[in-house]
Design a protein around this motif. Structure first.
Motif, PDB file in Angstrom:
ATOM      1  N   SER A  10      -5.190  13.996   2.185  1.00  0.00           N
ATOM      2  CA  SER A  10      -4.435  12.756   2.277  1.00  0.00           C
ATOM      3  C   SER A  10      -5.280  11.614   1.714  1.00  0.00           C
ATOM      4  CB  SER A  10      -4.086  12.465   3.733  1.00  0.00           C
ATOM      5  OG  SER A  10      -3.241  13.468   4.266  1.00  0.00           O
ATOM      6  N   PHE A  11      -4.609  10.600   1.230  1.00  0.00           N
ATOM      7  CA  PHE A  11      -5.342   9.436   0.738  1.00  0.00           C
ATOM      8  C   PHE A  11      -4.515   8.186   0.964  1.00  0.00           C
ATOM      9  CE2 PHE A  11      -3.050  11.126  -2.971  1.00  0.00           C
ATOM     10  CZ  PHE A  11      -2.379  10.018  -3.436  1.00  0.00           C
ATOM     11  N   GLY A  12      -5.191   7.070   0.979  1.00  0.00           N
ATOM     12  CA  GLY A  12      -4.529   5.781   1.067  1.00  0.00           C
ATOM     13  C   GLY A  12      -4.682   5.043  -0.238  1.00  0.00           C
ATOM     14  N   GLY A  13      -3.592   4.703  -0.857  1.00  0.00           N
ATOM     15  CA  GLY A  13      -3.652   4.011  -2.132  1.00  0.00           C
ATOM     16  C   GLY A  13      -3.103   2.607  -2.005  1.00  0.00           C
ATOM     17  N   VAL A  14      -3.646   1.688  -2.756  1.00  0.00           N
ATOM     18  CA  VAL A  14      -3.204   0.295  -2.702  1.00  0.00           C
ATOM     19  C   VAL A  14      -2.988  -0.196  -4.126  1.00  0.00           C
ATOM     20  CG1 VAL A  14      -3.823  -2.036  -1.968  1.00  0.00           C
ATOM     21  CG2 VAL A  14      -4.617  -0.073  -0.644  1.00  0.00           C
ATOM     22  N   HIS A  15      -1.947  -0.976  -4.330  1.00  0.00           N
ATOM     23  CA  HIS A  15      -1.763  -1.558  -5.655  1.00  0.00           C
ATOM     24  C   HIS A  15      -1.318  -3.001  -5.533  1.00  0.00           C
ATOM     25  CE1 HIS A  15       2.642  -1.984  -6.097  1.00  0.00           C
ATOM     26  NE2 HIS A  15       2.710  -0.969  -5.275  1.00  0.00           N
ATOM     27  N   LEU A  16      -1.628  -3.771  -6.562  1.00  0.00           N
ATOM     28  CA  LEU A  16      -1.203  -5.170  -6.631  1.00  0.00           C
ATOM     29  C   LEU A  16      -0.439  -5.356  -7.937  1.00  0.00           C
ATOM     30  CD1 LEU A  16      -1.231  -8.158  -5.882  1.00  0.00           C
ATOM     31  CD2 LEU A  16      -3.451  -8.361  -6.988  1.00  0.00           C
ATOM     32  N   PHE A  25       0.854  -1.183   0.000  1.00  0.00           N
ATOM     33  CA  PHE A  25       0.000   0.000   0.000  1.00  0.00           C
ATOM     34  C   PHE A  25       0.894   1.239   0.000  1.00  0.00           C
ATOM     35  CE2 PHE A  25       1.147  -0.544   4.373  1.00  0.00           C
ATOM     36  CZ  PHE A  25       1.262   0.732   4.883  1.00  0.00           C
ATOM     37  N   ARG A  26       0.261   2.382  -0.199  1.00  0.00           N
ATOM     38  CA  ARG A  26       0.984   3.648  -0.163  1.00  0.00           C
ATOM     39  C   ARG A  26       0.058   4.742   0.344  1.00  0.00           C
ATOM     40  NH1 ARG A  26       4.536   6.579  -4.931  1.00  0.00           N
ATOM     41  NH2 ARG A  26       4.384   8.706  -4.161  1.00  0.00           N
TER      42      ARG A  26
END
Length: 245
Positions: free
Chosen positions: A239-245, A122-123
């Protein structure tokens, strides 16, 4: 979905519910198999949102505990949007492909959500204005598996709930190595049974992009992919929470 469960969308067209969780193993009120504690140290079969909600809140509590223990990316206290992003990103897609107004973004998966914290998948970042752009790259090691990107941010919301009116409207794009741009899922509240399309989303503070077969087109599995976050409007440092796969 059990017969007594409600569905979305909201009056302003947002996707609700966000997620679903087990609250009944039968198809009607009379067929229940969820065991719950009740006063006097007993258990009882019950059904409803009172059974589903603890699945989600309990999972979120375990996620916060994992952050406190492992501190991925030196983050011991994640943003609320990060917890929500991880839950949505790791949820199992049910019903039609993509989000829908009956099951939201899918069925929660506690194990997957915790694993993403352990491995740091995540980021967290932020945009301070509509002119800001956040980008980062990643490689696809197995082109036979789907590529999924999820973006969630905390939005204060607008008092007018009769129309789509995000205070901060962020935009998620995914750029393949050959230059192809993918946009996020969206639903049509005027046709709630219509499957999700990939036209970009300006109603929800959740955006998700899925590329089911990244190796099917030329160059998709060669080189780096690029996640791009921009803003249609951004009235404050968001602010945000980002997720990647």
């Amino acid at each position: 979905r059990v017969s007594f469960s409600s569905v979305g969308n909201t009056i302003d067209g947002r996707i609700k519910p966000d997620l679903v969780a087990p609250g009944d193993e039968g198809s009607c009120i009379g067929s229940v198999a969820i065991r719950s504690t009740i006063p006097n140290n007993n258990y009882e079969d019950m059904a409803g949102t009172s059974m589903a909600a603890p699945h989600v809140s309990g999972t979120a509590a375990l996620m916060y505990q994992q952050f406190s223990c492992s501190k991925p990316h030196n983050i011991a206290t994640p943003l609320p949007s990060t917890i929500k992003a991880l839950l949505i990103h790791t949820a199992g897609d049910i019903n039609s492909t993509g989000p829908d107004y009956a099951s939201g973004w899918g069925l929660i998966n506690a194990t997957e959500a915790i694993d993403y914290i352990i491995y740091g998948y995540f980021r967290e970042s932020n945009l301070s204005s509509a002119t800001d752009i956040d980008k980062f790259n990643f490689s696809v090691n197995d082109s036979s598996k789907s590529v999924k990107v999820t973006l969630v941010w905390d939005d204060p919301g607008d008092e007018d709930l009769t129309m789509p009116n995000l205070v901060n409207d962020l935009d998620l794009y995914l750029k393949a190595p050959n230059g192809t741009i993918f946009k996020s899922w969206t639903l049509d509240p005027n046709n709630p049974s219509k499957p999700a399309t990939r036209n970009g989303n300006h109603r929800d503070n959740v955006e998700q992009i899925v590329v089911e077969n990244p190796g099917s087109a030329n160059l998709f599995n060669k080189g780096e992919w690029e996640i791009i976050v921009t803003a249609t409007k951004c009235t404050d440092s968001k602010s945000f929470g980002g997720v990647h796969l």
